[in-house]
Design an enzyme around this catalytic site. Sequence first.
Site: not given
Ligand SMILES: *Cc1c(COP(=O)(O)O)cnc(C)c1O
Length: 379
Positions: A46, A98, A170, A195
């Site tokens: 962890r 988001y 982000d 992503k």
């Molecule tokens: C998908 C996404 C998240 C969250 O990420 P997860 O891996 O699905 O928990 C946060 N910000 C943006 C812009 C996203 O597209």
Amino acid sequence: MKFGTKAIHAGVEPDPSTGAIMTPIYQTSTYVQRSPGDHKGYEYSRTHNPTRTQLQNALAALENGKHGLCFASGMAAVDAIMKLLKPGDEVISTNDLYGGSYRIFTKIFQNYGIKFHFTNMQDTANVEKLVNENTKMIWVETPTNPLLNIIDIKAYGKLCKKHNLLLVADNTFATPYLQTPLDMGADMVMHSLTKYMGGHSDVVMGAVVVNSDDLRERLAFIQNSCGATPGPQDCFLVLRGLKTLHLRMERHCQNGRQVAEFLKNHPKVNKVYWPGFAEHPNHEVAQKQMRDFGGMVSFELKGNNVDDAIRVLENLRLFALAESLGGVESLCGHPATMTHASIPREDRMKAGLSDTLIRLSVGVEDAEDLISDLEQAIG
Ligand SMILES: *Cc1c(COP(=O)(O)O)cnc(C)c1O
């Protein structure tokens, strides 16, 4: 090192015990000590795991940062960042954030006494008006989802410096191939590695990258104390994905451009949202802070009849109808009934999110095939 070389080499060393060029999957929870406290830097997975360490180093290198920290999902990364705050603290963010970030802010952290303000961040003046002595953090996301608005990271870097605030970016939609927010004044870069970074729709993971040793220490304490860490197999998959990030992004951008231009000239399409168009309201900022314009394209059909949009989505064959984005394969989605269905229709309309808006994550297939697919589906 240039970006492509870094994507392949930076932060990653051959395995010290065998020379394996690919980071092994250290599928272990614990590590043997020679004598109490006498260990090789690893005690419990962890806290530290060698596969995760290599991934964290690679991410830091790509974002031009000093330290990377990985989490079990993008949302777990958001969660860790918010735990830097205390009751009474205030955060300012964009009004087209988001959905998952909006949800954790308003439905979880608001209950713990943190206050959130959401505003149109295309105009810095809107934001500065909201700053008070309790403000601790500004949270930007650019390009935004699904309307692909662009926020000027450098402008917020300056604003945060002036008021002594933490700036979080982000960077999920852009990736460090397109923009590196730490170079523009951000204190923390957050990712959903699910992503583009992972890139193959086979893993859910998140990350934070920072320069400050103090922030790294506080985030690593939260990472270890709260325990939302990824497993070594998933870390391996993201490490493998990163090695082609530059190649994939280059093609995502080329295909995104071709799809956006095709849609713009289509008689049944009312509007195309893509920051590469000169008439996009934030095109100049996009040009200044991004290397290219990415593979996300949204468009709306003429007539605002929701059934028309549903018909197009049902007819698309190569573009799979699914949530998520950033994988090698093309995806399509309908924000009004999928990702943004929880927002009341009136509020959606106010935000410019029409019933016929379709969001495309343009993959790395051959552009001609993607365009033929759109052509037959729109009809
Ligand atoms: C998908 C996404 C998240 C969250 O990420 P997860 O891996 O699905 O928990 C946060 N910000 C943006 C812009 C996203 O597209």
